[in-house]
Design an enzyme around this catalytic site. Structure first.
Site, PDB file in Angstrom:
ATOM      1  N   ASP A   1       0.815  -1.217   0.000  1.00 52.18           N
ATOM      2  CA  ASP A   1       0.000   0.000   0.000  1.00 52.18           C
ATOM      3  C   ASP A   1       0.853   1.274   0.000  1.00 52.18           C
ATOM      4  OD1 ASP A   1      -1.986  -1.858   0.313  1.00 52.18           O
ATOM      5  OD2 ASP A   1      -2.953  -0.843   2.002  1.00 52.18           O
ATOM      6  N   ASP A   2       0.161   2.353  -0.316  1.00 51.16           N
ATOM      7  CA  ASP A   2       0.640   3.729  -0.097  1.00 51.16           C
ATOM      8  C   ASP A   2       1.677   4.239  -1.096  1.00 51.16           C
ATOM      9  OD1 ASP A   2      -1.000   3.417   2.067  1.00 51.16           O
ATOM     10  OD2 ASP A   2       0.465   3.991   3.587  1.00 51.16           O
TER      11      ASP A   2
ATOM     12  N   HIS B   1      -6.408   3.030  -3.682  1.00 42.51           N
ATOM     13  CA  HIS B   1      -6.281   3.243  -2.235  1.00 42.51           C
ATOM     14  C   HIS B   1      -6.726   4.664  -1.872  1.00 42.51           C
ATOM     15  CE1 HIS B   1      -4.940   2.068   1.704  1.00 42.51           C
ATOM     16  NE2 HIS B   1      -3.837   2.791   1.735  1.00 42.51           N
TER      17      HIS B   1
ATOM     18  N   HIS C   1       3.671  -2.537   2.980  1.00 41.36           N
ATOM     19  CA  HIS C   1       3.793  -1.191   2.413  1.00 41.36           C
ATOM     20  C   HIS C   1       5.087  -1.062   1.632  1.00 41.36           C
ATOM     21  CE1 HIS C   1       0.727  -0.606   5.445  1.00 41.36           C
ATOM     22  NE2 HIS C   1       0.370   0.500   4.823  1.00 41.36           N
TER      23      HIS C   1
ATOM     24  N   HIS D   1      -5.504   9.432   0.814  1.00 39.43           N
ATOM     25  CA  HIS D   1      -5.221   8.609   1.981  1.00 39.43           C
ATOM     26  C   HIS D   1      -5.864   9.178   3.249  1.00 39.43           C
ATOM     27  CE1 HIS D   1      -3.201   5.856   4.740  1.00 39.43           C
ATOM     28  NE2 HIS D   1      -2.957   5.123   3.668  1.00 39.43           N
TER      29      HIS D   1
HETATM   30 ZN   LIG Z   1      -2.591   3.103   3.379  1.00 38.44          ZN
END
Ligand SMILES: [Zn+2]
Length: 302
Positions: free
Chosen positions: A111-112, A163, A263, A167
């Site tokens: 993620d991210d 996502h 991540h 955020h």
């Molecule tokens: Zn995230």
């Protein structure tokens, strides 16, 4: 010995080129047609229309994640579009559709991003080594900063998930805002890669009813996770011991169908090869996201 061999080769070459006939049929078949470009895959920007909107998976041979088949070279497609063999249950585990399908699988997710070229390449090098695919859940604001990194993930054959743009926690946001947070990411990913994401993970796992609704409208499979690596809680000052912690956290929560949250972080990159090796040693394989049904109507996630 070697020199002699080289001499013979050189002599042969000379003779051949002197005769002038053999040379033009050197590369046997296919190369001949496009003599100018020899690299196997030209990274054309918009390869788009070849892959249909990935959501169209009514017939189950359908397009899965839609982001992973580098459709360039139709005859050379070693990796055909995988069959839909799994679905996601209510607690976001990956479950076989039928008896007899391998249960000991895990879903890998990062993620991210997209944040950093080295990290992305580091992750994908390891994935390639283990013949694994992972969903890269990206944020719109980061894509805006690093569009080339989004393309890198896509061009290296890994599926991209949504996502949200900023955020932020979506669960208590008004509907129009949530729509924008999700749909702007759909748009920018489509623009840059030609494919539209089919997986959605709300930031902090907090989509709320509104996030689920908008995800469904966009034919996105909504998921949080079922195995958190906790890599996001680790600190730079402990960077030497962090990879071991990531590995331990994942292994401590390991179960068939685990949906593993990681991540784009340096210690996760460092841990990954060992982690995947250990998972394989325990009999697990890595589920191809394109083999997971993204239909949101039935048994899966409600
Ligand atoms: Zn995230």
């Amino acid at each position: 010995m070697l020199n002699k061999k080289l001499l013979v080769i050189a002599a042969t070459c000379l003779i051949l080129s002197a005769c002038g006939q053999k040379t033009d049929q050197l590369p046997s078949d296919s190369n001949a047609k496009s003599s100018s470009q020899t690299q196997p895959e030209t990274p054309t920007e918009n390869k788009s229309p070849a892959t249909k909107p990935a959501q169209e998976i009514d017939n189950k041979a359908g397009n899965g994640s839609g982001t992973n088949v580098p459709s360039k070279d139709s005859k050379e497609q070693t990796s055909a579009v995988p069959e839909i063999k799994y679905h996601m249950n209510k607690v976001y585990n990956i479950v076989p559709n039928e008896e007899g399908t391998e249960k000991k699988v895990v879903l890998l997710t990062f993620d991210d991003g997209p944040k950093n070229k080295e990290w992305i390449n580091g992750i994908i090098d390891v994935l390639d080594k283990h013949k694994a695919k992972a969903i890269f859940f990206v944020n719109g604001y980061r894509i805006k900063e690093n569009p080339e990194l989004l393309k890198l993930i896509h061009d290296r054959g890994q599926p991209i998930g949504n996502h949200s743009w900023d955020h932020i926690s979506l669960k208590s946001q008004p509907l129009p805002k949530v729509k924008k947070q999700i749909e702007d990411v759909q748009k920018i990913v489509k623009e840059l890669t030609g494919d539209t994401p089919v997986f959605f993970r709300p930031p902090f796992g907090e989509g709320g009813d509104v996030g689920r609704k908008v995800a469904k409208e966009n034919k996105l499979l909504y998921m949080t996770w079922s195995n958190g690596s906790l890599d996001w809680t680790l600190k730079t000052k402990d960077k030497n011991s962090n990879p071991d912690k990531v590995i331990k956290n994942v292994l401590d929560q390991l179960h068939p169908g685990a949906n593993i949250l990681m991540h784009e972080l340096p210690w996760t990159v460092e841990a990954l090869d060992t982690l995947l090796t250990k998972l394989e040693a325990k009999g697990y394989s890595f589920v191809d996201p394109a083999s997971i049904s993204t239909e949101t109507t039935t048994n899966a996630n409600k």
